[in-house]
Design a protein around this motif. Sequence first.
Motif, PDB file in Angstrom:
ATOM      1  N   GLU A  21       0.831  -1.213   0.000  1.00  0.00           N
ATOM      2  CA  GLU A  21       0.000   0.000   0.000  1.00  0.00           C
ATOM      3  C   GLU A  21       0.865   1.263   0.000  1.00  0.00           C
ATOM      4  OE1 GLU A  21      -2.365  -0.557   3.476  1.00  0.00           O
ATOM      5  OE2 GLU A  21      -3.969  -1.600   2.404  1.00  0.00           O
ATOM      6  N   LYS A  22       1.959   1.246   0.757  1.00  0.00           N
ATOM      7  CA  LYS A  22       2.776   2.451   0.921  1.00  0.00           C
ATOM      8  C   LYS A  22       3.874   2.592  -0.128  1.00  0.00           C
ATOM      9  CE  LYS A  22       0.561   3.790   4.595  1.00  0.00           C
ATOM     10  NZ  LYS A  22      -0.269   5.021   4.558  1.00  0.00           N
ATOM     11  N   GLY A  23       4.332   1.473  -0.693  1.00  0.00           N
ATOM     12  CA  GLY A  23       5.319   1.553  -1.761  1.00  0.00           C
ATOM     13  C   GLY A  23       6.761   1.490  -1.325  1.00  0.00           C
ATOM     14  N   THR A  24       7.037   1.792  -0.045  1.00  0.00           N
ATOM     15  CA  THR A  24       8.405   1.700   0.467  1.00  0.00           C
ATOM     16  C   THR A  24       8.377   1.087   1.861  1.00  0.00           C
ATOM     17  OG1 THR A  24       8.433   3.878   1.521  1.00  0.00           O
ATOM     18  CG2 THR A  24       9.075   3.782  -0.797  1.00  0.00           C
ATOM     19  N   LEU A  25       9.494   0.476   2.229  1.00  0.00           N
ATOM     20  CA  LEU A  25       9.585  -0.108   3.568  1.00  0.00           C
ATOM     21  C   LEU A  25       9.578   0.969   4.646  1.00  0.00           C
ATOM     22  CD1 LEU A  25      12.231  -2.900   2.913  1.00  0.00           C
ATOM     23  CD2 LEU A  25       9.849  -3.266   3.627  1.00  0.00           C
ATOM     24  N   SER A  26      10.193   2.107   4.359  1.00  0.00           N
ATOM     25  CA  SER A  26      10.245   3.170   5.365  1.00  0.00           C
ATOM     26  C   SER A  26       8.855   3.721   5.646  1.00  0.00           C
ATOM     27  CB  SER A  26      11.178   4.298   4.899  1.00  0.00           C
ATOM     28  OG  SER A  26      10.739   4.839   3.664  1.00  0.00           O
ATOM     29  N   THR A  38      12.972  -4.530  10.468  1.00  0.00           N
ATOM     30  CA  THR A  38      12.009  -5.533  10.922  1.00  0.00           C
ATOM     31  C   THR A  38      11.049  -5.899   9.801  1.00  0.00           C
ATOM     32  OG1 THR A  38      12.130  -4.803  13.216  1.00  0.00           O
ATOM     33  CG2 THR A  38      10.168  -6.015  12.565  1.00  0.00           C
ATOM     34  N   LEU A  39      10.508  -4.877   9.105  1.00  0.00           N
ATOM     35  CA  LEU A  39       9.574  -5.146   8.014  1.00  0.00           C
ATOM     36  C   LEU A  39      10.257  -5.873   6.871  1.00  0.00           C
ATOM     37  CD1 LEU A  39       7.462  -3.407   9.491  1.00  0.00           C
ATOM     38  CD2 LEU A  39       6.863  -2.445   7.269  1.00  0.00           C
ATOM     39  N   SER A  40      11.491  -5.510   6.596  1.00  0.00           N
ATOM     40  CA  SER A  40      12.226  -6.188   5.527  1.00  0.00           C
ATOM     41  C   SER A  40      12.383  -7.677   5.841  1.00  0.00           C
ATOM     42  CB  SER A  40      13.595  -5.532   5.349  1.00  0.00           C
ATOM     43  OG  SER A  40      14.335  -6.178   4.332  1.00  0.00           O
ATOM     44  N   ARG A  41      12.711  -7.982   7.089  1.00  0.00           N
ATOM     45  CA  ARG A  41      12.850  -9.389   7.497  1.00  0.00           C
ATOM     46  C   ARG A  41      11.518 -10.120   7.381  1.00  0.00           C
ATOM     47  NH1 ARG A  41      16.186  -7.107  11.537  1.00  0.00           N
ATOM     48  NH2 ARG A  41      14.455  -7.154  13.035  1.00  0.00           N
ATOM     49  N   GLN A  42      10.425  -9.442   7.762  1.00  0.00           N
ATOM     50  CA  GLN A  42       9.113 -10.087   7.715  1.00  0.00           C
ATOM     51  C   GLN A  42       8.684 -10.369   6.281  1.00  0.00           C
ATOM     52  OE1 GLN A  42       6.879  -7.215   9.992  1.00  0.00           O
ATOM     53  NE2 GLN A  42       7.143  -8.343  11.900  1.00  0.00           N
ATOM     54  N   GLU A  47       8.228 -14.295   1.725  1.00  0.00           N
ATOM     55  CA  GLU A  47       8.645 -14.724   0.387  1.00  0.00           C
ATOM     56  C   GLU A  47       9.299 -16.107   0.448  1.00  0.00           C
ATOM     57  OE1 GLU A  47       9.589 -10.708  -2.161  1.00  0.00           O
ATOM     58  OE2 GLU A  47      11.086 -11.296  -0.654  1.00  0.00           O
ATOM     59  N   ALA A  48      10.111 -16.334   1.461  1.00  0.00           N
ATOM     60  CA  ALA A  48      10.780 -17.630   1.593  1.00  0.00           C
ATOM     61  C   ALA A  48       9.769 -18.734   1.864  1.00  0.00           C
ATOM     62  CB  ALA A  48      11.817 -17.567   2.712  1.00  0.00           C
ATOM     63  N   GLN A  49       8.769 -18.429   2.701  1.00  0.00           N
ATOM     64  CA  GLN A  49       7.761 -19.430   3.034  1.00  0.00           C
ATOM     65  C   GLN A  49       6.889 -19.757   1.828  1.00  0.00           C
ATOM     66  OE1 GLN A  49       5.197 -18.303   6.269  1.00  0.00           O
ATOM     67  NE2 GLN A  49       4.508 -20.398   6.655  1.00  0.00           N
ATOM     68  N   LEU A  50       6.563 -18.729   1.044  1.00  0.00           N
ATOM     69  CA  LEU A  50       5.723 -18.932  -0.137  1.00  0.00           C
ATOM     70  C   LEU A  50       6.507 -19.439  -1.334  1.00  0.00           C
ATOM     71  CD1 LEU A  50       3.607 -15.643   0.041  1.00  0.00           C
ATOM     72  CD2 LEU A  50       2.821 -17.953   0.596  1.00  0.00           C
ATOM     73  N   LYS A  51       7.852 -19.277  -1.264  1.00  0.00           N
ATOM     74  CA  LYS A  51       8.723 -19.594  -2.404  1.00  0.00           C
ATOM     75  C   LYS A  51       8.337 -18.747  -3.609  1.00  0.00           C
ATOM     76  CE  LYS A  51       9.819 -24.301  -0.939  1.00  0.00           C
ATOM     77  NZ  LYS A  51       9.189 -24.177   0.394  1.00  0.00           N
ATOM     78  N   LEU A  52       8.028 -17.463  -3.334  1.00  0.00           N
ATOM     79  CA  LEU A  52       7.640 -16.510  -4.368  1.00  0.00           C
ATOM     80  C   LEU A  52       8.354 -15.180  -4.138  1.00  0.00           C
ATOM     81  CD1 LEU A  52       3.748 -17.016  -4.404  1.00  0.00           C
ATOM     82  CD2 LEU A  52       5.353 -17.783  -6.176  1.00  0.00           C
ATOM     83  N   THR A  53       8.570 -14.442  -5.207  1.00  0.00           N
ATOM     84  CA  THR A  53       9.065 -13.072  -5.092  1.00  0.00           C
ATOM     85  C   THR A  53       7.872 -12.133  -5.122  1.00  0.00           C
ATOM     86  OG1 THR A  53      11.146 -13.626  -6.191  1.00  0.00           O
ATOM     87  CG2 THR A  53      10.517 -11.293  -6.122  1.00  0.00           C
ATOM     88  N   LEU A  54       7.692 -11.375  -4.067  1.00  0.00           N
ATOM     89  CA  LEU A  54       6.532 -10.499  -3.955  1.00  0.00           C
ATOM     90  C   LEU A  54       6.832  -9.084  -4.420  1.00  0.00           C
ATOM     91  CD1 LEU A  54       5.246 -11.672  -0.452  1.00  0.00           C
ATOM     92  CD2 LEU A  54       4.449 -12.401  -2.716  1.00  0.00           C
ATOM     93  N   PHE A  55       8.095  -8.664  -4.314  1.00  0.00           N
ATOM     94  CA  PHE A  55       8.481  -7.307  -4.712  1.00  0.00           C
ATOM     95  C   PHE A  55       9.774  -7.343  -5.516  1.00  0.00           C
ATOM     96  CE2 PHE A  55       6.162  -6.626  -0.683  1.00  0.00           C
ATOM     97  CZ  PHE A  55       5.200  -5.714  -1.103  1.00  0.00           C
ATOM     98  N   GLU A  56       9.851  -6.450  -6.490  1.00  0.00           N
ATOM     99  CA  GLU A  56      11.115  -6.160  -7.172  1.00  0.00           C
ATOM    100  C   GLU A  56      11.685  -4.902  -6.534  1.00  0.00           C
ATOM    101  OE1 GLU A  56      12.614  -7.950  -9.328  1.00  0.00           O
ATOM    102  OE2 GLU A  56      11.054  -9.364  -9.954  1.00  0.00           O
ATOM    103  N   ARG A  57      12.954  -4.936  -6.138  1.00  0.00           N
ATOM    104  CA  ARG A  57      13.595  -3.800  -5.493  1.00  0.00           C
ATOM    105  C   ARG A  57      14.178  -2.853  -6.546  1.00  0.00           C
ATOM    106  NH1 ARG A  57      11.967  -8.263  -2.531  1.00  0.00           N
ATOM    107  NH2 ARG A  57      12.261  -7.891  -0.284  1.00  0.00           N
ATOM    108  N   LEU A  58      13.653  -1.628  -6.600  1.00  0.00           N
ATOM    109  CA  LEU A  58      14.159  -0.596  -7.494  1.00  0.00           C
ATOM    110  C   LEU A  58      14.542   0.615  -6.667  1.00  0.00           C
ATOM    111  CD1 LEU A  58      11.612  -0.808 -10.472  1.00  0.00           C
ATOM    112  CD2 LEU A  58      13.912  -1.782 -10.341  1.00  0.00           C
ATOM    113  N   GLY A  59      15.807   0.661  -6.241  1.00  0.00           N
ATOM    114  CA  GLY A  59      16.243   1.739  -5.359  1.00  0.00           C
ATOM    115  C   GLY A  59      15.519   1.641  -4.027  1.00  0.00           C
ATOM    116  N   ARG A  61      12.289   2.175  -3.731  1.00  0.00           N
ATOM    117  CA  ARG A  61      10.916   1.748  -3.944  1.00  0.00           C
ATOM    118  C   ARG A  61      10.843   0.249  -4.192  1.00  0.00           C
ATOM    119  NH1 ARG A  61       7.214   5.190  -3.837  1.00  0.00           N
ATOM    120  NH2 ARG A  61       5.728   3.739  -4.763  1.00  0.00           N
ATOM    121  N   LEU A  62       9.673  -0.290  -3.887  1.00  0.00           N
ATOM    122  CA  LEU A  62       9.399  -1.695  -4.117  1.00  0.00           C
ATOM    123  C   LEU A  62       8.249  -1.799  -5.109  1.00  0.00           C
ATOM    124  CD1 LEU A  62       9.567  -3.039  -0.446  1.00  0.00           C
ATOM    125  CD2 LEU A  62      11.335  -3.156  -2.193  1.00  0.00           C
TER     126      LEU A  62
END
Length: 299
Positions: A21-26, A38-42, A47-59, A61-62
Motif C-alpha cells: 500500500e505504501k510503496g516503500t519499507l520506510s 524488521t519489516l524487511s525481514r518479515q 517470500e521464503a515461506q511462499l517460495k515466491l518473489t513479492l516485490f522487485e527492489r528498485l532503489g 521503492r518496491l
Amino acid sequence: MNWQAVNFDWNHIRAFLVTAEKGTLSAAAKALGSTQPTLSRQVCALEAQLKLTLFERLGQRLIITKSGIELLEHAHEMGKGALNFSLTATGQSQQIEGSVVVSASELTAAFILPQIIAHLRLEEPGITIEVVVTNQASDLKRREADIAIRNFHPKQNDLIAKKLGDEVIWLYATQEYLDKFPEKTSHSELTDIQMIGFDNSNLVIDLLNKQGWQLTKQNFSLITSNQMLQLALAKQGLGVIFLPEDVAAKEPSLVRAFEHLGPIMTLPIWLVCHQELRTSRRVRRVFDFIGQALKANLE
C-alpha cells in the motif's frame, strides 16, 4: 478446514500488505510503528515461506510482482478480518481500565481538551487517554483513533455520530492591528486587510466574497495549515485569523474583529466512534464524558 496448512504469521502478511500500500519499507514501517529492518525481514520471511518473489527492489521503492498482485486481494481480506476481529473484541470488553485514543484538531486539543481530560482523569484514573492531534480526519475503521471530534457528519454507516452543537467562527486579531482600520465599517472598505490563511486555495476567498468582502490572494500573504502557528502570527499583530469563539475566549491577547459584520461561519461539532467500540464500557465512558463536556462548552 485443514488447520495444519494454515501456518502463516499474520505479522508477515501485514508487513506485505502495508508495504504494498505504501510503496516503500520506510513508509510502511512508519505506518505500523515498526522499523524498516524488521519489516524487511518479515517480507523476506513470507517470500521464503511462499517460495515466491513479492516485490522487485528498485532503489528505495518496491514494485509489487505479478505473484504479489494475485495475493494482495487475499491479504486485504485478511486485514479486514483481523481488524473486525479486533474491533469486536474491543467492543465486547467490559473492563473500564485500559487505553482510549481520541482524535482532535490542534485548537481543540490545545484549548478545550486539557480541562476535560483533567476532570476525566479524576473520575476514571484507570483509563489511559492518548490524543492524536491532527486537522485531518482520522480513520476510525483502521483504528487510527477510537473517538474523533469532527466538524462533519461521517458517511460510513458503521460509525456512530452524535451532534453536540455548533461552534461559531469569528475573525480575531490584536487590538493594535485592528486600530489600523478605525473608520472602516463595511466589507468593501476592508480591501487591505491581511488574513492568515490555511492554504493557497480559493475556498475561503470565495466564501467571504459571497458575504460581501472583496478579497484576493493578496489579502492572504501568510499561509499555514498549522493552527497554533496561525495563532502565534496573529498575536504578533500580523493579521486576522479565524477562531471558534470558545477557543478565542481563552486567548485574552486577541479581540473579536469587525463584530458588527457578524460571524464568518457556523460549524457543527460531531463526536464519532465505531459502532463496535460503542459497546465497550471503557470507550462508551470516554465518549459520553467528552460528549457532555463539549456540549456544555458550546452552550
